[in-house]
Write an enzyme that holds these catalytic residues in place. Structure first.
Site, PDB file in Angstrom:
ATOM      1  N   ASP A 190      42.498 -21.823  16.356  1.00  0.00           N
ATOM      2  CA  ASP A 190      42.657 -22.453  17.665  1.00  0.00           C
ATOM      3  C   ASP A 190      41.750 -23.674  17.769  1.00  0.00           C
ATOM      4  O   ASP A 190      41.081 -23.876  18.776  1.00  0.00           O
ATOM      5  CB  ASP A 190      42.351 -21.430  18.760  1.00  0.00           C
ATOM      6  CG  ASP A 190      42.830 -21.891  20.129  1.00  0.00           C
ATOM      7  OD1 ASP A 190      43.570 -22.891  20.194  1.00  0.00           O
ATOM      8  OD2 ASP A 190      42.457 -21.254  21.131  1.00  0.00           O
ATOM      9  N   ASP A 201      34.080 -22.682  20.696  1.00  0.00           N
ATOM     10  CA  ASP A 201      34.784 -21.586  21.335  1.00  0.00           C
ATOM     11  C   ASP A 201      35.557 -20.776  20.317  1.00  0.00           C
ATOM     12  O   ASP A 201      36.457 -21.274  19.664  1.00  0.00           O
ATOM     13  CB  ASP A 201      35.742 -22.117  22.404  1.00  0.00           C
ATOM     14  CG  ASP A 201      36.096 -21.032  23.403  1.00  0.00           C
ATOM     15  OD1 ASP A 201      36.316 -19.889  22.963  1.00  0.00           O
ATOM     16  OD2 ASP A 201      36.137 -21.330  24.607  1.00  0.00           O
ATOM     17  N   ARG A 247      39.416 -29.172  23.113  1.00  0.00           N
ATOM     18  CA  ARG A 247      38.970 -28.350  24.260  1.00  0.00           C
ATOM     19  C   ARG A 247      38.026 -27.240  23.807  1.00  0.00           C
ATOM     20  O   ARG A 247      37.285 -26.673  24.591  1.00  0.00           O
ATOM     21  CB  ARG A 247      40.160 -27.756  25.010  1.00  0.00           C
ATOM     22  CG  ARG A 247      40.919 -26.744  24.198  1.00  0.00           C
ATOM     23  CD  ARG A 247      42.120 -26.111  24.864  1.00  0.00           C
ATOM     24  NE  ARG A 247      42.870 -25.414  23.822  1.00  0.00           N
ATOM     25  CZ  ARG A 247      43.782 -25.965  23.050  1.00  0.00           C
ATOM     26  NH1 ARG A 247      44.104 -27.224  23.233  1.00  0.00           N
ATOM     27  NH2 ARG A 247      44.362 -25.301  22.081  1.00  0.00           N
ATOM     28  N   ASN A 248      38.053 -26.910  22.523  1.00  0.00           N
ATOM     29  CA  ASN A 248      37.197 -25.846  22.000  1.00  0.00           C
ATOM     30  C   ASN A 248      35.973 -26.376  21.271  1.00  0.00           C
ATOM     31  O   ASN A 248      35.331 -25.647  20.512  1.00  0.00           O
ATOM     32  CB  ASN A 248      38.001 -24.927  21.086  1.00  0.00           C
ATOM     33  CG  ASN A 248      38.919 -24.025  21.892  1.00  0.00           C
ATOM     34  OD1 ASN A 248      38.616 -23.726  23.043  1.00  0.00           O
ATOM     35  ND2 ASN A 248      40.026 -23.615  21.306  1.00  0.00           N
TER      36      ASN A 248
HETATM   37  P1  AMP Z   1      35.058 -21.496  27.675  1.00  0.00           P
HETATM   38  O1  AMP Z   1      34.986 -20.187  28.345  1.00  0.00           O
HETATM   39  O2  AMP Z   1      34.317 -21.536  26.376  1.00  0.00           O
HETATM   40  O3  AMP Z   1      36.442 -22.011  27.543  1.00  0.00           O
HETATM   41  O4  AMP Z   1      34.283 -22.528  28.616  1.00  0.00           O
HETATM   42  C1  AMP Z   1      34.813 -23.046  29.820  1.00  0.00           C
HETATM   43  C2  AMP Z   1      34.134 -24.360  30.135  1.00  0.00           C
HETATM   44  O5  AMP Z   1      32.733 -24.175  30.334  1.00  0.00           O
HETATM   45  C3  AMP Z   1      34.238 -25.378  28.988  1.00  0.00           C
HETATM   46  O6  AMP Z   1      35.431 -26.124  29.054  1.00  0.00           O
HETATM   47  C4  AMP Z   1      33.003 -26.234  29.195  1.00  0.00           C
HETATM   48  O7  AMP Z   1      33.261 -27.258  30.105  1.00  0.00           O
HETATM   49  C5  AMP Z   1      31.995 -25.241  29.773  1.00  0.00           C
HETATM   50  N1  AMP Z   1      31.109 -24.725  28.714  1.00  0.00           N
HETATM   51  C6  AMP Z   1      31.351 -23.691  27.893  1.00  0.00           C
HETATM   52  N2  AMP Z   1      30.341 -23.489  27.036  1.00  0.00           N
HETATM   53  C7  AMP Z   1      29.419 -24.421  27.315  1.00  0.00           C
HETATM   54  C8  AMP Z   1      28.140 -24.745  26.754  1.00  0.00           C
HETATM   55  N3  AMP Z   1      27.617 -24.046  25.745  1.00  0.00           N
HETATM   56  N4  AMP Z   1      27.473 -25.786  27.286  1.00  0.00           N
HETATM   57  C9  AMP Z   1      28.010 -26.497  28.299  1.00  0.00           C
HETATM   58  N5  AMP Z   1      29.207 -26.240  28.861  1.00  0.00           N
HETATM   59  C10 AMP Z   1      29.914 -25.217  28.388  1.00  0.00           C
END
Ligand code: AMP
Length: 523
Positions: free
Chosen positions: A377, A395, A381-382
């Site tokens: 994936d 991610d 976005r990841n």
């Molecule tokens: P996720 O659950 O990994 O899809 O994260 C959702 C959103 O949270 C992402 O699109 C980022 O904008 C933000 N995010 C996730 N992980 C981080 C991180 N380690 N540092 C800063 N922002 C994060």
């Protein structure tokens, strides 16, 4: 000492194993005995053939993965013969009990035994049977011929009227087009829902897999338990929301007693919403997986907090958030808005920065490939962006809530990132380091379009049609030919002909070094 063996933490109710399915292989066609097993803790499996335990080797082995709470897979045979015929017993056991189920596997006839049973019926009955068989076979041939002509005439024609393996359709100039299902009496490749784990395109049934990034876990039942660090809830102080993912909300937080040099540091914490059985298991698996993956271009994972609700995962904080958002914010159209009015441009990314971003993702992927980890994936976005344009693959779960339009929903809840997937993943469920390389080509395209959605002008059915027919994304306007050549090298139809991620990383690095930094956008 905060170390904790998460595998031994029992967030879940123990359930004895149940063999939900054990399918008889279809003679001559199947080289696999399909099974589905349920239970918690994850049941250990053993196979018996003619009462003897099967020792797995290159010719017989178990392949399996998780689908929701179920362990699904195949006892797979390489070129089975009559020697493999016989009863197969699957034994599933966990701490709560053991169950078995037996199925008969018939692969090939024994060449030393007569193939047909001795003749017993009257001769005219036999002749009648043969006539019916010949008649049916003739009818089937005519039907096939008609189908073949129809498919050749209409079935391969796309709405762009292009044939041939690598026709290119515009990635930027084409206007948005609606989804087409019906097409004036022509056989149109259309997508039908075919149950929870398959999608039908035209006449092809495509198997799909949910939570693909966890598939590898299933191969490794006997691996040593992973030590996941445990962080105390009182050491985590939430500050503000950063975003929302499939697991739940993501927050900026201060975390105490994490670093040996600082008493507190900023971290990003992912919370687990709706902690049902399936979500808890995904949470646990992602924690184990992340603990094992450590690299400069993989987001750093500090540990979990499981004392109370919600369950939390603690990551390094990446100041600029996800790469897709970042690219869009640094494209030609992006403006900083103050009171709803455009104030100033964020600063457009230049070629050297784009190459720098791509090189770092490629480095992370070289590491993943060295660990034999197939991500499945990969997309901007990841990935996450930190200080000084530091980029990491960030991610390993799913960012499917906020970017749900990037995924194609099939069979109720299965979501597939089809726009990033190569033909063999769409058609045959084949994921590999080479399919990750294909996705990397799409990431390059995203970078050079400042975060556009691949095939944004097409609906999901049309995207599937394009990719499986061999079309590729067009060169973005600002993309140098040398970089587009890398994309094309990632999008070779044959997985073995695709570029190797190590070579890609080296070439991108060399290009980046040769490109002057003419716009410094980040401190
Ligand atoms: P996720 O659950 O990994 O899809 O994260 C959702 C959103 O949270 C992402 O699109 C980022 O904008 C933000 N995010 C996730 N992980 C981080 C991180 N380690 N540092 C800063 N922002 C994060």
């Amino acid at each position: 000492m905060y170390a904790l063996i998460v595998s031994n933490v029992s967030f879940l109710t123990a359930v004895p194993p149940v063999i939900v399915k054990l399918a008889e292989p279809e003679q001559r066609l199947d080289t696999c005995i399909e099974f589905t097993v349920w239970g918690y803790p994850q049941p250990q499996l053993r196979w018996f053939h003619k009462q003897k335990e099967i020792i797995e080797n290159d010719y017989i082995r178990t392949e399996m993965g998780f689908y929701q709470d179920y362990l699904e897979g195949c006892l797979t045979f390489q070129n089975p013969t009559h020697i493999n015929n016989g009863n197969y017993t699957l034994e599933a056991s966990n701490a709560m009990g053991t169950v078995t189920k037996t199925v008969y596997g018939h692969f090939l006839e024994n060449p030393d035994e007569p193939v047909t049973p001795p003749h017993s019926g009257p001769p005219d009955e036999d002749t009648f049977g043969v006539s019916i068989a010949v008649g049916l076979a003739g009818f089937a041939c005519v039907l096939l011929l008609v189908l073949f002509v129809l498919i050749n005439k209409y079935g391969r024609r796309s709405k762009f009227g292009m044939k041939g393996p690598v026709a290119v359709i515009s990635g930027e100039e084409d206007s948005a087009s609606p989804l087409h299902h019906v097409n004036h009496g022509i056989i149109t490749p259309c997508t039908l829902d075919a149950g929870p784990d398959a999608v039908v395109i035209g006449m092809t049934r495509i198997p799909v897999v949910e939570n693909p990034q966890y598939f590898r876990h299933g191969h490794n039942c006997n691996k040593p338990a992973t030590l996941v660090q445990h962080i105390k809830r009182r050491d985590i102080i939430l500050k503000r929301e950063l975003g929302e993912g499939a697991f739940g909300k993501v927050f900026l937080a201060e975390c105490y007693n994490l670093s040996p040099t600082k008493d507190k540091m900023l971290v990003a914490v992912k919370t687990l919403k709706d902690p049902n059985l399936s979500a808890r298991k995904d949470f646990q698996r992602e924690a184990e997986l992340l603990t094992n993956l450590q690299h400069d271009h993989i987001v750093k994972f500090y540990g979990v907090c499981v004392d109370g609700d919600p369950l939390i995962m603690v990551f390094e904080y990446m100041k600029h958030g996800d790469l897709n958002k970042f690219l869009r914010a640094h494209g030609p159209d992006a403006m900083i808005l103050v009171d709803g009015q455009p104030l100033q441009s964020n600063g457009e990314l230049g070629l050297s920065q784009m190459l720098h971003i791509a090189t770092q993702i490629a480095s992370g992927m070289v590491y993943l490939a060295s660990q034999h980890f197939v991500h499945r994936d990969l997309a901007t976005r990841n990935c996450l962006v930190g200080n000084g344009l530091l980029v990491k693959i960030g991610d390993f779960g799913m960012s499917r809530d906020i970017y749900s339009s990037d995924y194609y929903r099939v069979g109720g809840h299965t979501m597939l990132p089809i726009r990033w997937m190569p033909p063999e993943s769409i058609m045959y469920r084949k994921f590999s380091t080479e399919s990750d390389v294909w996705s990397f080509g799409v990431i390059l395209w995203e970078i050079f379009t400042y975060g556009k959605q691949p095939w944004f002008q097409l609906g999901n059915n049309e995207v599937i049609e394009c990719i499986t027919q061999g079309r590729v994304l067009e060169r973005p306007r600002i993309c140098p030919k040398e970089v587009y050549d890398i994309m094309l090298g990632c999008w070779q139809r044959e997985p073995q002909q695709r570029l190797n991620i190590k070579d890609i990383q080296k070439v991108l690095f060399a290009m980046g070094k040769a490109t002057p930094v003419y716009l410094d956008i980040l401190g």
